[in-house]
Motif scaffolding. Structure first.
Motif, mmCIF file in Angstrom:
data_model
loop_
_atom_site.group_PDB
_atom_site.id
_atom_site.type_symbol
_atom_site.label_atom_id
_atom_site.label_comp_id
_atom_site.label_asym_id
_atom_site.label_seq_id
_atom_site.Cartn_x
_atom_site.Cartn_y
_atom_site.Cartn_z
ATOM 1 N N ALA A 123 0.549 -1.026 -0.355
ATOM 2 C CA ALA A 123 -0.347 0.069 0.234
ATOM 3 C C ALA A 123 0.729 1.654 0.388
ATOM 4 C CB ALA A 123 -0.576 -0.071 1.137
ATOM 5 N N GLN A 124 0.500 2.244 -0.687
ATOM 6 C CA GLN A 124 1.251 3.761 -1.015
ATOM 7 C C GLN A 124 1.021 4.476 0.189
ATOM 8 O OE1 GLN A 124 -0.056 6.321 -3.464
ATOM 9 N NE2 GLN A 124 -2.699 5.932 -2.874
ATOM 10 N N ILE A 125 2.538 5.155 0.647
ATOM 11 C CA ILE A 125 2.625 5.671 2.037
ATOM 12 C C ILE A 125 1.630 6.430 2.513
ATOM 13 C CG2 ILE A 125 4.985 4.346 2.921
ATOM 14 C CD1 ILE A 125 5.828 7.065 2.052
ATOM 15 N N ALA B 30 9.357 -0.185 -0.882
ATOM 16 C CA ALA B 30 9.383 0.417 -2.119
ATOM 17 C C ALA B 30 9.463 1.103 -2.751
ATOM 18 C CB ALA B 30 9.765 -0.579 -2.509
ATOM 19 N N ALA B 31 10.165 1.554 -3.564
ATOM 20 C CA ALA B 31 9.628 2.632 -4.616
ATOM 21 C C ALA B 31 9.141 1.840 -6.152
ATOM 22 C CB ALA B 31 10.883 3.991 -4.961
ATOM 23 N N THR B 32 8.059 3.205 -6.451
ATOM 24 C CA THR B 32 7.716 2.038 -7.737
ATOM 25 C C THR B 32 7.457 2.814 -8.597
ATOM 26 O OG1 THR B 32 5.049 3.477 -7.881
ATOM 27 C CG2 THR B 32 5.360 1.708 -6.369
ATOM 28 N N LEU C 183 5.983 5.772 -3.021
ATOM 29 C CA LEU C 183 6.292 4.707 -1.569
ATOM 30 C C LEU C 183 5.676 3.535 -1.497
ATOM 31 C CD1 LEU C 183 9.272 6.668 -0.181
ATOM 32 C CD2 LEU C 183 9.901 5.613 -2.109
ATOM 33 N N VAL C 184 5.916 2.973 -1.264
ATOM 34 C CA VAL C 184 4.840 2.013 -1.006
ATOM 35 C C VAL C 184 5.266 0.671 0.372
ATOM 36 C CG1 VAL C 184 3.659 1.356 -3.101
ATOM 37 C CG2 VAL C 184 5.081 -0.515 -2.446
#
Length: 617
Positions: free
Chosen positions: A45-47, A471-473, A478-479
C-alpha cells in the motif's frame, strides 16, 4: 481406489526438467515458502497519496535524536526527504546567478526561451527564478524544468500564454539545482559510444550510459549523500526549518579541508569515518575508479592526512573499478569488478588496510548487495554469491531461469533488499525484453530455497526502523510491503487483486508405467489472514500421457480438471470446500493453485488425490 498425498518439498527448482523435478515445485508468482509450504506474499500500500519527480534508485532510513523517522529518497531528477508521507525537496543547488532580461516570449505561446551565457545546465535540469518583471503578460517566477536548446539557451513552459513577442524580465535571480541524470542505463552504439580506438574502424563499439544512482548514509542525525560521479552533500536535520532547507556541499561547510570533489560510492562506517570509493586522489580532480579515501574520524569536513589525523587513502590493485561497498560486522566489504576486499580498522599509522577475501567473482551493480543475518549476499553476472567470512557461490535452483531471460545491458539497474521477517533476500532485475525492472528473485536463507515472480520496483529498504519494508515504484511513490493482502499501490478508491499461483513439477500417477484416473482432489489449505468473507483458491490438475506429451487436450475426461476451494467458516475451526471433483486421466500430472480475487491470502499444506489404475493406454 488409492488416496495419494501430494507432499512436495519447498522452493522452486528450474535447474532440471519438469519431470526430473518430481517431488517439488516448478513455477510460481507472488508466492513464498514458509516451513516448506507455499503461500501468497503479502500485499502493499502506498505510504501516502503524495508523489515525487523522477525514478527513485535509492532509499535510506534513519531516526533523529528527537525521534523523527526520515527516508532519504534519491531519484534521477531530485533528492527528497520523506517525513509523514510528504516528499520534501532538498536537492542541492549547483549555482545561483544573476541574469539581465533573459526571457524571450512568443505571442500566444506558453513556451519561454531563456538565455544564460554561463551555461552548465543540462536537459531536464531544474531552475528556480525569482525577482523577475513581467514580459508580455508573463511573470516567470518559481521552479521550472529545462528543455535545452543550446549550451546557452533553454525553453521553459509557463502556465499562461504570452500576449506578445519580445524579450525582458529585468534583473532575475536563477538558482540551478545540480544536474539531473538518466532514469535507466542507455545502450550506446557506434561512433562516440566508447573510448577512442576501441571496436572496429568505422563501426565503433557499444557501451552504456550509467543511470543516476545516489549514495546516502546518516552521520549522527544528519544526512550525508551524493550522486555517483558527483560531489558530497550535507543536510542538517536539526534546524527548525530543515525540511524546507536545501542540502549544501560538504566543501562549503566551515573547516572543510580537501573534501573529495567527485565520488562513485559513499558510506559512513560504524566507527564514524566517511568513506568515498572511486574518488579523486588528494590534490587532483580526476576520478580514480580504484581509489579509496576516508575522512578524519568523527568528521565530515576534514579529509587532509597528517601525523595528527586519521584521514587517509589507498588504492586497490585487483580489478579496474570499485563497483560496490557496504558495512559488515567489524569490516567494510568492497567489491571491484573481479574481487572482494575486506577493509578493517587498524589505527595509526595505516588506519585502514584492505585484504582480498574473494577472487574471480563478479558483481552486477552498485546496489545488488544485501546484508542479512551477518552474511553479505549479492548477484553477480551469471551467478549469485555470499560472504560469511569467506566468499563462495550461492547454491541456486533458479539460476538458469533468471540469467537466460536477462537484459545484460541493464545490469546497472539491479538492486537487492532484505525482508527480515521472512528471512529473505530480494533481487530485482530486467528481463531480456525489458528496459525497466519487471522481475524479482528471492533467496530464503533460513530454508535455503528460491522463488521468483514479476513485480516492477526501483528501490527497496528493509524494515529495520519502520514496520514494513518500503519500496519505490514507477508510479513515483513509495509503498509499504507486507501491508494487507492486496495491491493498493495507487490512490484509487478500491484495491486491486494480486494474482498469485504456484505450480508443481510433474509427478507420476500410480508408478508412472500405466495410466491412472483421478476423480477427486481433497484440498489442504488455510486462508488465515484473508479479509474477504469467503476467500477462494482454484486447484487445477493438468494430466499428461507422458513427460514429453504435453498436457492432455481436452484436459478432462468429460468433466473438469479444476475446481474452486472456498472458505465457508472460521469458527470453531476453519472450514472450506473439502472435495474438488475432477475427471482426469494420464501417466503424469502437475497441480496448480491460484487466487485472483481481492481480500484473499492462503497457504497450501498437503493436498490429496483419489485415483485408480486405468490401464496402460
Amino acid at each position: 481406489m488409492t488416496l495419494k498425498k501430494l507432499a512436495l518439498k519447498g522452493g522452486i527448482n528450474r535447474e532440471r526438467t519438469r519431470y526430473a523435478s518430481e517431488g517439488g515445485w516448478y513455477d510460481g508468482n507472488k508466492i513464498r515458502f514458509r516451513k516448506g509450504m507455499p503461500e501468497k506474499i503479502g500485499g502493499w500500500a502506498q505510504i501516502s497519496s503524495s508523489t515525487f519527480l523522477g525514478v527513485c534508485r535509492s532509499i535510506f532510513n534513519w531516526v533523529t535524536i528527537t525521534g523523527q523517522n526520515f527516508l532519504g529518497v534519491g531519484t534521477n531528477l531530485k533528492f527528497y526527504v520523506e517525513n509523514g508521507g510528504a516528499y520534501n525537496d532538498i536537492t542541492p543547488l549547483r549555482a545561483t546567478v544573476s541574469l539581465t532580461n533573459p526571457f524571450t516570449t512568443t505571442n500566444g505561446s506558453t513556451t519561454v526561451l531563456v538565455t544564460d551565457s554561463n551555461g552548465g545546465f543540462e536537459d531536464e535540469d531544474y531552475v528556480t527564478f525569482s525577482n523577475a518583471s513581467a514580459v508580455n503578460g508573463v511573470t516567470v517566477d518559481g521552479e521550472f524544468q529545462i528543455d535545452i536548446v543550446s549550451s546557452t539557451t533553454f525553453n521553459i513552459t509557463v502556465s499562461s500564454a504570452a500576449s506578445g513577442t519580445g524579450s525582458g524580465g529585468g534583473t532575475v535571480s536563477a538558482a540551478y539545482q545540480i544536474n539531473t541524470g538518466p532514469a535507466f542505463a542507455i545502450p550506446l552504439t557506434g561512433w562516440g559510444a566508447s573510448s577512442w580506438g576501441s571496436g572496429t574502424w568505422g563501426v565503433g563499439q557499444s557501451s552504456v550510459n550509467e543511470l543516476r544512482t545516489w549514495n546516502q548514509s546518516n552521520f549522527g542525525e544528519d544526512l550525508i549523500f551524493g550522486p555517483s560521479g558527483g560531489s558530497i552533500y550535507f543536510w542538517d536535520s536539526g534546524n527548525s526549518d530543515s525540511l524546507s532547507t536545501r542540502a549544501v556541499a560538504v566543501s562549503s561547510l566551515s573547516g572543510a579541508s580537501d573534501v573529495p570533489t567527485v565520488q562513485n560510492i559513499l558510506i559512513v562506517s560504524d566507527n564514524r569515518f566517511v568513506f568515498c570509493f572511486g574518488v579523486n586522489e588528494l590534490g587532483g580532480s580526476t576520478l580514480n575508479p580504484m581509489h579509496i579515501r576516508w575522512s578524519e574520524q568523527e568528521s565530515v569536513v576534514s579529509w587532509t592526512p597528517s601525523e595528527t589525523t586519521q584521514a587517509g587513502s589507498l588504492t586497490l590493485s585487483r580489478g579496474t573499478e570499485i563497483v560496490a561497498a557496504t558495512q559488515a560486522r567489524q569490516e567494510l566489504l568492497v567489491w571491484t569488478d573481479v574481487a572482494l576486499y575486506s577493509m578493517q580498522y587498524v589505527k595509526l599509522p595505516d588506519v585502514w588496510n584492505a585484504n582480498i577475501v574473494g577472487e574471480n567473482v563478479s558483481i552486477a551493480s552498485q546496489k545488488c548487495v544485501a546484508y542479512a543475518n551477518g552474511v553479505a549476499y549479492w548477484m553477480g553476472k551469471g551467478n549469485f554469491y555470499k560472504y560469511d567470512g569467506r566468499s563462495q557461490p550461492l547454491r541456486c535452483d533458479v539460476r538458469r531461469y533468471v540469467f537466460n531471460d536477462f537484459n545484460n545491458l541493464q545490469y546497472p539497474q539491479v538492486f537487492a533488499g532484505s525482508n527480515e521477517a521472512f528471512h529473505e533476500v530480494w533481487w530485482f532485475y530486467c528481463s531480456s525484453d525489458a528496459n525497466n525492472i519487471d522481475r524479482y528473485v528471492i533467496y530464503n536463507y533460513l530454508e535455503d530455497v528460491w522463488y521468483y515472480g514479476t513485480l516492477a520496483r526501483t528501490a527497496w529498504i528493509g524494515s529495520g526502523l519502520r514496520d514494513n519494508p518500503t519500496a519505490a515504484t514507477y508510479d513515483n511513490n513509495l509503498v509499504n510491503h507486507e501491508d494487507g493482502v492486496d495491491d493498493k499501490q495507487t490512490s484509487t478508491s478500491s484495491p486491486s487483486a494480486i494474482t498469485a499461483y504456484v505450480e508443481s513439477a510433474e509427478f507420476d500417477l500410480d508408478d508412472g508405467d500405466r495410466f491412472a484416473f483421478v476423480y477427486r482432489l481433497m484440498p489442504d489449505i488455510t486462508f488465515d489472514g484473508s479479509t474477504a468473507d469467503n476467500p477462494a483458491a482454484i486447484f487445477t490438475l493438468n494430466p499428461l500421457g507422458g513427460s514429453g506429451a504435453g498436457i492432455n487436450s481436452p484436459a478432462s475426461e468429460g468433466g473438469s480438471n479444476s475446481g474452486t476451494t472456498t472458505r465457508s467458516a472460521t469458527s470453531p475451526v476453519e472450514a472450506y470446500t473439502n472435495q474438488v471433483y475432477t475427471r482426469v486421466r494420464g501417466r503424469q500430472m502437475s497441480m496448480k493453485i491460484e487466487s485472483t480475487s481481492t481480500g484473499t491470502t492462503w497457504q497450501v499444506g498437503i493436498p490429496r488425490i483419489d485415483l485408480r489404475p486405468d490401464g496402460r493406454r
